[in-house]
Scaffold this motif. Structure first.
Motif, short mmCIF file in Angstrom:
data_model
loop_
_atom_site.label_atom_id
_atom_site.label_comp_id
_atom_site.label_asym_id
_atom_site.label_seq_id
_atom_site.Cartn_x
_atom_site.Cartn_y
_atom_site.Cartn_z
N ARG A 39 111.55 60.19 60.82
CA ARG A 39 110.46 60.37 61.69
C ARG A 39 110.42 61.72 61.75
N ARG A 94 114.35 61.53 50.31
CA ARG A 94 115.79 60.88 50.70
C ARG A 94 116.82 62.02 50.02
N ARG A 120 118.39 51.88 56.89
CA ARG A 120 117.82 51.18 56.08
C ARG A 120 118.98 50.93 54.81
N ARG A 170 105.31 48.15 57.21
CA ARG A 170 106.42 49.27 57.26
C ARG A 170 107.46 48.37 56.55
N ASP A 174 109.32 49.43 52.99
CA ASP A 174 110.71 49.61 53.05
C ASP A 174 111.55 48.90 51.99
N ARG A 177 110.13 49.50 47.73
CA ARG A 177 110.20 50.91 47.00
C ARG A 177 111.53 50.85 46.22
#
Ligand code: C5P
Length: 213
Positions: A39, A94, A120, A170, A174, A177
């Motif tokens: 975020r 990431r 996640r 979302r 998530d 991907r």
């Protein structure tokens, strides 16, 4: 000895943050909200006027992430969450946030004996050896209702239909991907919180940790 790691993964608004904070308090563990990192990257881009960043722009923002931004009130906006899930699908973003998270797990701040880390991919990628892995789920309806209440409690406007659509979008991004998709680790405890209050979720998680210690 080796820090005791509690990994908490799950979709948006499943109650990970509330649970993680309560557990960290109860056991004297450090707490890391990894969603806040994504975020923060999203918010720094939004504030710079870049709402459609390339992977290289988003990666630069991740490498330069100002941790003070993680306290900005706009961090919790659904728009920031949506942008976060877009930059979180970029492998180089990431990778840029990886070291910080692993260091936190290896050496929890303030000499804490353990850490609770939510996100996640904590049980699958960041801390595959976590002593306790929880995967929180809840129906979309339950999660959207919770998010609406959270926003209203903060005095912010909340539209149930819009929030439901944003949560679904979302989740799809998530889980779909290629890099570190949202999924439960094989050895995670699944906990459906749709019909559970925070006290029940907390008690269940707490006893799992006590058993594993
Ligand atoms: O958990 P939170 O809703 O704050 O996370 C915002 C977004 O950051 C998620 O939708 C997800 O795309 C991304 N994220 C991630 N990996 C994590 C934590 C969050 O991809 N470990």
């Amino acid at each position: 000895g080796v820090p005791f790691i509690v990994a908490i993964d799950g979709p948006a608004a499943a109650g990970k943050g509330t649970l993680a904070r309560r557990l960290a308090d109860a056991f004297g563990f450090a707490y890391l909200d990894t969603g806040a990192l994504y975020r923060g990257v999203a918010l720094s881009l939004i504030r710079a006027g870049n709402t459609d960043p390339t992977e290289s722009e988003a990666t630069k923002a991740a490498l330069r992430l100002d941790l003070a931004l993680l306290k900005h009130p706009d961090l919790r906006l659904e728009a920031t969450g949506g942008m976060a899930s877009r930059v979180a699908a970029m492998p180089a973003v990431r990778a840029a946030l990886d070291a910080l998270q692993r260091r936190f797990a290896e050496i929890p701040p303030n000499g804490a004996a353990g850490a609770v880390i939510d996100g996640r991919d904590i049980g699958t990628v960041i801390c595959p050896k976590a002593q306790v892995k929880l995967f929180l789920t809840a129906s979309v309806a339950a999660r959207a209702a919770r998010r609406v209440k959270e926003l209203q409690d903060k005095g912010l406007a909340a539209d149930l239909g819009a929030i439901t659509a944003e949560i679904e979008a979302r989740d799809a991004r998530d889980a779909g991907r290629a890099t570190a998709p949202l999924k439960a680790a094989d050895d995670a405890h699944l906990l459906d919180t749709s019909d559970l209050g925070i006290e029940e979720v907390f008690a269940t998680a707490k006893s799992m940790i006590e058993k594993a210690r």
